[in-house]
Design an enzyme around this catalytic site. Structure first.
Site, mmCIF file in Angstrom:
data_model
loop_
_atom_site.group_PDB
_atom_site.id
_atom_site.type_symbol
_atom_site.label_atom_id
_atom_site.label_comp_id
_atom_site.label_asym_id
_atom_site.label_seq_id
_atom_site.Cartn_x
_atom_site.Cartn_y
_atom_site.Cartn_z
ATOM 1 N N LYS A 1 84.866 18.203 62.086
ATOM 2 C CA LYS A 1 84.842 17.004 61.235
ATOM 3 C C LYS A 1 83.787 16.033 61.753
ATOM 4 C CE LYS A 1 86.974 12.977 61.247
ATOM 5 N NZ LYS A 1 85.969 12.076 60.665
ATOM 6 N N GLU B 1 84.933 13.830 75.496
ATOM 7 C CA GLU B 1 83.654 13.228 75.899
ATOM 8 C C GLU B 1 83.680 11.810 75.347
ATOM 9 O OE1 GLU B 1 81.552 14.743 77.739
ATOM 10 O OE2 GLU B 1 82.092 16.844 77.545
ATOM 11 N N GLU C 1 81.886 -1.262 76.883
ATOM 12 C CA GLU C 1 80.799 -0.577 76.173
ATOM 13 C C GLU C 1 80.453 -1.363 74.915
ATOM 14 O OE1 GLU C 1 81.795 3.141 74.157
ATOM 15 O OE2 GLU C 1 79.973 4.020 74.980
HETATM 16 P P1 NAP Z 1 85.304 7.020 67.343
HETATM 17 O O1 NAP Z 1 85.650 5.853 66.517
HETATM 18 O O2 NAP Z 1 86.157 7.345 68.483
HETATM 19 O O3 NAP Z 1 85.195 8.253 66.336
HETATM 20 C C1 NAP Z 1 84.785 9.504 66.734
HETATM 21 C C2 NAP Z 1 85.285 10.536 65.756
HETATM 22 O O4 NAP Z 1 86.694 10.554 65.794
HETATM 23 C C3 NAP Z 1 84.922 10.254 64.300
HETATM 24 O O5 NAP Z 1 84.727 11.473 63.635
HETATM 25 C C4 NAP Z 1 86.173 9.568 63.780
HETATM 26 O O6 NAP Z 1 86.329 9.670 62.383
HETATM 27 C C5 NAP Z 1 87.237 10.338 64.499
HETATM 28 N N1 NAP Z 1 88.504 9.626 64.667
HETATM 29 C C6 NAP Z 1 88.719 8.297 64.757
HETATM 30 N N2 NAP Z 1 90.037 8.047 64.944
HETATM 31 C C7 NAP Z 1 90.657 9.257 64.989
HETATM 32 C C8 NAP Z 1 92.002 9.676 65.160
HETATM 33 N N3 NAP Z 1 92.979 8.800 65.348
HETATM 34 N N4 NAP Z 1 92.267 10.990 65.162
HETATM 35 C C9 NAP Z 1 91.293 11.903 64.991
HETATM 36 N N5 NAP Z 1 89.997 11.561 64.793
HETATM 37 C C10 NAP Z 1 89.692 10.262 64.811
HETATM 38 O O7 NAP Z 1 83.828 6.901 67.944
HETATM 39 P P2 NAP Z 1 82.487 6.543 67.204
HETATM 40 O O8 NAP Z 1 82.495 5.085 66.944
HETATM 41 O O9 NAP Z 1 82.268 7.474 66.077
HETATM 42 O O10 NAP Z 1 81.429 6.922 68.335
HETATM 43 C C11 NAP Z 1 81.093 6.080 69.341
HETATM 44 C C12 NAP Z 1 81.793 6.441 70.628
HETATM 45 O O11 NAP Z 1 81.517 7.802 70.971
HETATM 46 C C13 NAP Z 1 81.289 5.628 71.793
HETATM 47 O O12 NAP Z 1 82.358 5.193 72.568
HETATM 48 C C14 NAP Z 1 80.439 6.625 72.577
HETATM 49 O O13 NAP Z 1 80.292 6.308 73.932
HETATM 50 C C15 NAP Z 1 81.164 7.891 72.340
HETATM 51 N N6 NAP Z 1 80.300 9.055 72.584
HETATM 52 C C16 NAP Z 1 80.503 9.811 73.680
HETATM 53 C C17 NAP Z 1 79.676 10.886 73.955
HETATM 54 C C18 NAP Z 1 79.879 11.737 75.183
HETATM 55 O O14 NAP Z 1 79.317 12.818 75.254
HETATM 56 N N7 NAP Z 1 80.642 11.306 76.161
HETATM 57 C C19 NAP Z 1 78.641 11.200 73.078
HETATM 58 C C20 NAP Z 1 78.467 10.415 71.954
HETATM 59 C C21 NAP Z 1 79.302 9.335 71.701
HETATM 60 P P3 NAP Z 1 85.778 8.514 61.424
HETATM 61 O O15 NAP Z 1 84.333 8.403 61.688
HETATM 62 O O16 NAP Z 1 86.101 9.038 60.094
HETATM 63 O O17 NAP Z 1 86.516 7.262 61.800
#
Ligand code: NAP
Length: 812
Positions: free
Chosen positions: A192, A266, A397
């Site tokens: 997804k 991650e 962050e």
């Molecule tokens: P996010 O809000 O955590 O969302 C990530 C993914 O999870 C999206 O596909 C989101 O769907 C989905 N999601 C959200 N809530 C969920 C739930 N309760 N159950 C299942 N899936 C759920 O993060 P983001 O804002 O997209 O990305 C930014 C974050 O990613 C930052 O904190 C960044 O540091 C982290 N990141 C980490 C890495 C690594 O390798 N460590 C790499 C890249 C990014 P929706 O988009 O539909 O809400």
């Protein structure tokens, strides 16, 4: 006009990339997309469709479907059906498919790059030169592993159906990090993408079909966090691989607790960028630009905390500000810009909110005097100085183009500041003194450390975090284990429903320590000398803090001994001792592996010398025959020898990345480990868990079997005579679940291994979400401790370590 005048007044002209091919592709699909399930486009009529916008101009690009339970079920079933044949397909055949995927990605390089920039807002320079080449590289690299799997990884099997959830900052790259290793190792996936950026995953799905992958191997469903949650909780999904925020990672840890699903997370970061006074400051300034303004700072490992040595701080900051004045922010499709658009207005507001918080925290905000496009989600590169280390803007962050800066005086202070965070994803260290830089690299707690460089990635090197940045690695050989299970292991499927597990851990009320008729002696005999084992903390025997004692009963219910009934305070004391042994100079982990190995051999030797006594103890405690008790002791000695052998043979490797230089993967210890032992094989299981942990440099707090603890408390006499430094092994006796609860809640414990009940496993995983502690649990399933593979296999070493990759470029 002289050449110099022209040179000095010359401005950049626009160099736009054409979106025509992408527009044609979107039009071909009538700008409306269904989901990719079983190699078919599924476009249900009864679901909602949501628009995806270009953040640079607010224009709608296309509508995509919102998956519901029906579509999630459909995708999981397709993946399950495909798993049967895909997992048994020869690795060499799977390799062909991955190779075809890589080739097809290259054929559509430009289309993928332009669509990525339009959908996400990132500069075409980055999507074209970094994201898409790395996408192809991951499939080539993992085609190689598929080719070699049958021979090189023959002791492993695929995990099953993998649910993969990715964020919006690197839609294609995150997809590659997830899908390539998973399918290479014989798994099938349901992926997804994030809601802001769904389109390139759908283009990739088309490439999957084009490359001829069998139906159901790769399924892409679009939808909101609700759909993500449906994947996570789906009973037929065997593993969840998630990249996203720590906040959502915590939710997933809790949702999967006790289910037996594998999980890799991650998560977020707040990575330090350390500049020592002897660094090439101009290069370091360029490094900062790459560290924090690459992808508009929306990078999990962005060097978002600048730490500069005080004596060069003023000079460095003024060079940095001068450089910022020359940054170009604008149309992502312009090949000459440095920064594109923030992914969405909501994210723009979040970033701006953080900058305002920085001001209220006393920070001095600097933004260059540069122009931004009139419309679209553009934000200026921003620097905030004059903040305190504890400021929220320094700790949290921001995930945008905002750099905070602090100063330090001595290298030790730089490391302390670098580690003063709950995260541990990456670090960048700048110094012309290689000894200083590598010393700092070894001390910073982070999964990737870049020396005199930053934000380097390659499929051959694992990427992932320490602490609240998550666990698991993506890339490198280490990343493969996220998608493998030992050949002997079934997926644990605990029979209880987590929803029905009691909210609190179970605890046992200790049996009365003395039974009425015990120890009655005839008048002629001398009374027996009381021998009550104590706990073992910091290399010394310790009485239980609560002054309660538990009875230890033999197989017929007779009293055979007593032990201290440990409580929270005993655990806290033990953790303190373990922590001190870890951080002492030199700490246990910093000792030569040779020294650790000698000590393990010595424990084995001393245990062997007392084997008769230990066998007797086991016989009396468990009721097993003397012969089987002797076998248990012999196996425990053998296991100590095994880990004495491993103590200097699992240090790491040189990774063959695309860097001209050296990338070394180091298997670092987790730190302080809490280990709760099972009741079966009270000596062998205790030793089989303790030995790999300490062999790899961890210090441990052991909770022995609560039913048969006496062989463990006897063992501290062996430890005492085997040169084990105080605090390396601590033993706290008592109720396993009660003591594990304190271990899991303790902030200074880096990981917990729990071998107890299915419910205790659930609680351990659930509670670990509070600070994303790494856990290893048995889901209540008895282990075959006698077998060398199941009792001392690679899993033990893997669970005792975390991989840090240090990148050091070479050249003049
Ligand atoms: P996010 O809000 O955590 O969302 C990530 C993914 O999870 C999206 O596909 C989101 O769907 C989905 N999601 C959200 N809530 C969920 C739930 N309760 N159950 C299942 N899936 C759920 O993060 P983001 O804002 O997209 O990305 C930014 C974050 O990613 C930052 O904190 C960044 O540091 C982290 N990141 C980490 C890495 C690594 O390798 N460590 C790499 C890249 C990014 P929706 O988009 O539909 O809400």
């Amino acid at each position: 006009m002289s050449l110099l005048d022209i040179y000095e007044t010359m401005d950049y002209g626009p160099a736009p990339e054409s979106p025509a091919a992408v527009n044609a592709w979107l039009d071909e699909h009538e700008r409306k997309f269904g989901m990719f399930i079983d190699n078919q486009w599924v476009s249900p009529e009864d679901v909602e469709y949501y628009p995806s916008y270009n953040p640079a101009d607010g224009e709608k690009l296309a509508d995509t479907a919102q998956a519901g339970q029906v579509e999630v079920d459909q995708a999981v079933h397709a993946a399950r059906r495909a798993f049967e044949s895909w997992s048994s397909t020869a690795g060499t055949v799977r390799a062909r498919y991955l190779y075809a995927l890589a080739r097809n990605i290259q054929k559509h390089h430009r289309l993928l790059a332009v669509l990525e920039s339009l959908d996400n807002g990132k500069p075409i320079r980055e999507s074209r030169d970094i994201d898409v080449p790395l996408l192809a590289r991951h499939f080539y690299y993992h085609a190689g592993w598929a080719q070699l799997m049958d021979r090189e990884l023959s002791e492993y099997q695929a995990v099953g159906v993998i649910g993969q959830i990715i964020p919006w900052n690197f839609p294609l790259l995150m997809l590659a990090w997830k899908i390539a290793p998973a399918i290479a190792m014989g798994n099938t996936v349901v992926l997804k993408p994030a809601s802001y950026t769904r389109l390139t995953a759908l283009l990739f799905a088309e490439i999957v079909a084009e490359a001829g992958l069998p139906p159901g191997v790769v399924n892409v469903i679009t939808g909101s966090s609700k759909a993500g949650s449906m994947i996570v909780t789906h009973p037929d999904v065997d593993k969840i691989a998630f990249t996203g925020s720590t906040e959502v990672g915590r939710i997933l840890r809790r949702q999967t607790a006790g289910s037996g699903k594998k999980l890799s997370l991650e998560l977020g970061g707040k990575s330090p960028f350390i500049v020592f006074d002897d660094a090439d400051l101009d290069s370091a300034v360029e490094g900062v630009v790459d560290a924090i303004w690459f992808n508009q700072g929306q990078v999990c490992c962005a060097g978002s905390r600048l730490l500069v040595q005080e004596n060069v701080a003023e000079q460095f900051i003024s060079k940095l500000k001068a450089r910022m004045q020359h940054m170009r922010v604008g149309d992502p499709l312009d090949k000459c810009i440095d920064m594109g658009a923030i992914v969405d207005q909501t994210q723009w507001d979040t970033v701006d909110g953080w900058v305002k918080t920085g001001t209220t925290e006393g920070g001095e905000v600097f933004q260059p005097d540069i122009s931004l496009p009139e419309q679209g989600c553009f934000y200026k590169p921003t620097l905030i100085t004059n903040l305190e280390p504890a400021a929220e803007t320094v700790q949290e962050e921001i995930f945008g183009p905002v750099l905070v800066s602090l100063t330090f005086r001595k290298p030790g202070e730089a490391v302390a500041l670098a580690n003063n965070t709950r995260y541990g994803l990456a670090a960048s260290i700048w110094s012309d003194n290689i000894n200083l830089a590598l010393d700092a690299a070894s001390k910073v707690k982070a999964g990737s450390v870049w020396v005199n460089c930053t934000n380097l990635f390659d499929a051959a090197s694992g990427f992932g975090g320490y602490r609240e940045s998550g666990f698991g690695r993506e890339g490198g050989v280490e990343g493969l284990f996220e998608y493998l299970r030992p050949a002997w292991q079934e997926r644990p499927r605990p029979s209880f429903d987590p929803a029905e597990v009691s909210a609190t851990w179970s605890t046992t009320t200790p049996a009365r320590p003395t039974l009425p008729d015990n120890g009655r002696q005839s008048a002629k005999e001398l009374p027996k000398v009381d021998r009550t084992p104590k706990m073992y903390i910091g290399g010394k025997q310790a009485r239980p803090d609560g002054n309660y004692t538990r009875a230890v009963l033999g197989p017929k219910g007779e009293l055979i001994g007593q032990i201290g009934d440990g409580n929270r305070k005993d655990i806290r004391n033990a953790v303190e001792a373990a922590h001190a042994a870890h951080t002492a100079k030199p700490g246990w982990a910093m000792r030569h592996a040779y020294n650790r190995s000698q000590i393990l051999y010595f424990i084995g030797e001393n245990l062997d010398a007392r084997s008769v006594e230990f066998a007797q103890r086991l016989r009396v405690m468990t009721g097993q025959t003397l012969k089987s008790a002797q076998t248990e002791v012999e196996l425990a000695v053998k296991r100590l020898f095994t880990y004495a052998a491993w103590a200097d043979k699992f240090g790491g490797s040189v990774q063959e990345t695309t860097l001209r230089g050296i990338t070394v993967a180091i298997n670092e210890p987790l730190g302080v480990l809490g280990i709760a032992c099972p009741d079966e094989y009270p000596l062998l299981a205790f030793v089989s868990l303790m030995a790999p942990a300490i062999a790899r440099g961890n210090t441990v707090v052991m909770v022995p079997s609560q039913v048969h603890p006496l062989s463990a408390t006897d063992l501290y006499q062996v430890l005492d005579t085997s040169d084990v430094p105080g605090g390396v092994v601590n033993i706290v006796t008592g109720d396993r679940d009660h003591l594990t609860k304190t271990l899991i809640e303790h902030e200074d414990v880096d990981g917990v291994w729990y071998f107890g009940t299915a419910e205790g496993s659930y609680h351990t995983e659930y509670e670990s979400a509070a600070n994303m502690k790494r856990t290893w649990v048995n889901y209540g399933i008895a282990h075959d401790w006698e077998n060398d593979e199941t009792g001392a296999g690679h899993e033990f070493l893997h669970e005792a370590t975390q991989v840090k990759n240090i990148w050091v470029p070479t050249g003049e």
